[in-house]
Design an enzyme around this catalytic site. Structure first.
Site, PDB file in Angstrom:
ATOM      1  N   SER A 148       0.845  -1.190   0.000  1.00 30.46           N
ATOM      2  CA  SER A 148       0.000   0.000   0.000  1.00 30.46           C
ATOM      3  C   SER A 148       0.884   1.245   0.000  1.00 30.46           C
ATOM      4  O   SER A 148       2.042   1.199   0.442  1.00 30.46           O
ATOM      5  CB  SER A 148      -0.891   0.010   1.247  1.00 30.46           C
ATOM      6  OG  SER A 148      -1.536   1.265   1.410  1.00 30.46           O
ATOM      7  N   TYR A 161      -1.521  -0.581  10.656  1.00 29.97           N
ATOM      8  CA  TYR A 161      -1.645  -0.837   9.219  1.00 29.97           C
ATOM      9  C   TYR A 161      -0.437  -0.295   8.467  1.00 29.97           C
ATOM     10  O   TYR A 161       0.162  -0.996   7.639  1.00 29.97           O
ATOM     11  CB  TYR A 161      -2.934  -0.198   8.692  1.00 29.97           C
ATOM     12  CG  TYR A 161      -3.157  -0.434   7.215  1.00 29.97           C
ATOM     13  CD1 TYR A 161      -3.585  -1.682   6.760  1.00 29.97           C
ATOM     14  CD2 TYR A 161      -2.938   0.577   6.286  1.00 29.97           C
ATOM     15  CE1 TYR A 161      -3.780  -1.914   5.407  1.00 29.97           C
ATOM     16  CE2 TYR A 161      -3.131   0.356   4.935  1.00 29.97           C
ATOM     17  CZ  TYR A 161      -3.556  -0.892   4.494  1.00 29.97           C
ATOM     18  OH  TYR A 161      -3.736  -1.117   3.146  1.00 29.97           O
TER      19      TYR A 161
END
Length: 278
Positions: A148, A161
Site C-alpha cells: 500500500s 496498518y
C-alpha cells in the site's frame, strides 16, 4: 490497445480473494487461462468469486476454493498442500490478504489490534512465502505482495496498518535478494492508492461517507479518479509474467493514480467529511 496475458497451465494462489482487489486479480488470471486458487475467510465470497473465475476461464477451468483463516499456520499449510495436491505445482503466489483497524496508541485495545493487523498483513505473508519456496523453485515462479502507499506515509490512528505495509515492502526486497540467486524466484510488490473495495466499511465507515471519500479524493488524483480492482489486477498480471517482467524483482511498484505525487490526504478528506455529516 488492450493487453492479453497468457497464463495457460499456470497455477496461481491469491489470498484474500473473496472480494475487492483479490477478486479482481483472480478474475484476470482466470480470464488469462490460469488455474486459480481462491482463498479467504468468507465462504460465500470465496464460492461467488470461484464461480466467476470458472465462468471467465476460456476452458471453463474450475477454480479451487479454499476457505480458511490465514493467521492460522495450519490453514496456511492446508492452502499450499491442497493447491499442490490438486494441480501438482505452484507457479505464482499473490499475497493480497489484508485488514486495517483504527487504533489509538493510548486506548486499551491498541496492542491487540496491532497484533491482529500484523498477523494478517505480515505474518501470513512471511509464513506462506516460507512454505511456498520449495514449490515455486521448481517452476521458476514468482511472488507478488499487495502492499500500500501506506508504507510510504504516516497517518494518525492507523499506525499498525502503516507499519505492517512498511515491513511488507522490506520483506519483499529481502526475499528478492535471497530467493533470486538460490531459487530463481522473483519477488515484487504492488502498492495501491485508494481503491474502491469494502476496506473502509470494514473499519466502520458508513457507505455514504466512503462514496464521498472516493469522489472527493478521486477528484484530487492527477488521473481524476480513484482505483478499481482491475487497475491493480493489471499491474499484478504484468509483474507475474516472466515474459513481460522477467527483469523485475525487488520492485515496489506504485499503482496509486498519482496519490503520492499529488500529496493527497485521505485522512484529512475523510475526517472533514465525517465532521460535516456528524
Amino acid at each position: 490497445m488492450s493487453v492479453n496475458y497468457d497464463f495457460t497451465d499456470k497455477v496461481v494462489v491469491i489470498t484474500g480473494s473473496s472480494s475487492g482487489i483479490g477478486a479482481g486479480i483472480a478474475q484476470l488470471f482466470a480470464k488469462s487461462g490460469a488455474n486459480v486458487v481462491i482463498a479467504g475467510l468468507d465462504g460465500q465470497g470465496v464460492a461467488k468469486v470461484g464461480k466467476q473465475c470458472t465462468d471467465l476461464s476460456p476452458k471453463q477451468l474450475t477454480a479451487l476454493e479454499v476457505v480458511g483463516d490465514l493467521t492460522n499456520d495450519k490453514d496456511c499449510d492446508r492452502l499450499i498442500e491442497t493447491t499442490v495436491q490438486t494441480f501438482g505445482k505452484l507457479d505464482i503466489l499473490v499475497n493480497n490478504v489484508g485488514i486495517g483497524h483504527r487504533a489509538e496508541v493510548t486506548k486499551e485495545d491498541y496492542y491487540q489490534k496491532f497484533l491482529n493487523v500484523m498477523q494478517t498483513n505480515l505474518n501470513s505473508v512471511v509464513y506462506l512465502t516460507h512454505k511456498s519456496v520449495e514449490h515455486l523453485a521448481k517452476t521458476n515462479g514468482n511472488i507478488i505482495n499487495i502492499s500500500s502507499i501506506a508504507s510510504k506515509i504516516s497517518c494518525t490512528e492507523l499506525s499498525p496498518y502503516h507499519m505492517s505495509k512498511a515491513a511488507l515492502d522490506m520483506f519483499t526486497k529481502c526475499m528478492a535478494a535471497e530467493l533470486g540467486p538460490k531459487h530463481h524466484i522473483r519477488v515484487n510488490s504492488v502498492n495501491p492508492g485508494l481503491v474502491v473495495t469494502n476496506f473502509m466499511t470494514t473499519m466502520g465507515l458508513p457507505e455514504t461517507i466512503c462514496d464521498k471519500i472516493y469522489e472527493t479524493v478521486g477528484s484530487k488524483y492527477p488521473i481524476g479518479r480513484v482505483g478499481q480492482p482491475r487497475d491493480i489486477a493489471n499491474t499484478v498480471a504484468y509483474l507475474a509474467s516472466n515474459t513481460e517482467a522477467g527483469f523485475m524483482t525487488g520492485s515496489i511498484v506504485l499503482a496509486d493514480g498519482g496519490h503520492l505525487s499529488a500529496n493527497v490526504s485521505v485522512e484529512k478528506e475523510g475526517q472533514d467529511l465525517l465532521n460535516k455529516f456528524q
